[in-house]
Write an enzyme that holds these catalytic residues in place. Structure first.
Site, mmCIF file in Angstrom:
data_model
loop_
_atom_site.group_PDB
_atom_site.id
_atom_site.type_symbol
_atom_site.label_atom_id
_atom_site.label_comp_id
_atom_site.label_asym_id
_atom_site.label_seq_id
_atom_site.Cartn_x
_atom_site.Cartn_y
_atom_site.Cartn_z
ATOM 1 N N VAL A 27 0.857 -1.178 0.000
ATOM 2 C CA VAL A 27 0.000 0.000 0.000
ATOM 3 C C VAL A 27 0.901 1.239 0.000
ATOM 4 C CG1 VAL A 27 -1.847 1.240 1.188
ATOM 5 C CG2 VAL A 27 -1.783 -1.260 1.265
ATOM 6 N N GLY A 67 2.886 -8.757 5.887
ATOM 7 C CA GLY A 67 3.352 -8.006 7.041
ATOM 8 C C GLY A 67 3.075 -6.535 6.821
ATOM 9 N N GLY A 68 2.776 -5.836 7.899
ATOM 10 C CA GLY A 68 2.515 -4.411 7.784
ATOM 11 C C GLY A 68 1.458 -4.125 6.747
ATOM 12 N N ASP A 69 1.849 -3.403 5.723
ATOM 13 C CA ASP A 69 0.918 -3.048 4.639
ATOM 14 C C ASP A 69 1.280 -3.770 3.349
ATOM 15 O OD1 ASP A 69 3.278 -1.677 4.199
ATOM 16 O OD2 ASP A 69 2.302 0.149 3.507
ATOM 17 N N GLU A 70 1.876 -4.952 3.475
ATOM 18 C CA GLU A 70 2.273 -5.746 2.316
ATOM 19 C C GLU A 70 1.418 -7.003 2.215
ATOM 20 O OE1 GLU A 70 7.013 -4.685 2.137
ATOM 21 O OE2 GLU A 70 6.376 -6.403 3.333
#
Length: 171
Positions: A27, A67-70
């Site tokens: 993102v 993970g995170g925004d991935e």
């Protein structure tokens, strides 16, 4: 689970010659969303983003938060070599509508995507690395796009790895 699915898809490809591809999605500028709207809104948007990814892919494809925004999308049984780009374009199109938040704000999100075919990899890790490298190329080219991993990117990765090893030896 994702790496297991990737490895299974590679084993299946070796037996059946069914083509496969990976899309690595990040993102764009998500840190700005978290910093300006808060982490709870960010979490809400990640769930909505995942829902749009699921709606944009075919049944049987795998969508995983990496993970995170991935996020990673695994496409199996790719009979048409243009399918991964078509899926990436469907994902981009799904993001054109704003994401409404619980606070009543509309947020627009875009994604940078890297696309990699299984090529000569024997494990999912190498495959993810290629898709990740292509995703970073998409970010370098202005974000909100998909880039396909190719031999040029492979050469750049190998050169970077050699330079790091050289720098490490003389540090």
């Amino acid at each position: 689970l994702l790496v297991d699915r990737l490895d299974h898809a590679l084993e299946r490809r070796n037996r059946t010659e069914a083509e496969i591809a990976v899309l690595f999605c990040d993102v764009d500028r998500f840190k700005v969303v978290n910093d300006s709207l808060g982490h709870s809104v960010g979490d809400e948007l990640l769930v909505a983003f995942a829902d749009r990814l699921l709606a944009a892919v075919d049944p049987g494809d795998t969508v995983a938060r990496f993970g995170g925004d991935e996020f990673v999308v695994l496409l199996e049984d790719v009979s048409d070599p243009t399918r991964p780009i078509e899926v990436a374009e469907r994902i981009r199109a799904s993001l054109e509508e704003p994401f409404p938040t619980a606070g009543g704000q509309d947020v627009y999100l875009t994604a940078s995507m890297g696309v990699a075919a299984a090529s000569d990899h024997v494990s999912g890790d190498g495959w993810l690395r290629d898709a990740d490298a292509a995703m970073y190329r998409a970010k370098d080219q202005g974000r909100d796009r998909a880039v396909v991993f190719d031999d040029d990117l492979r050469v750049r990765l190998l050169d970077r790895k050699r330079r790091r090893a050289f720098d490490h030896d003389f540090a």
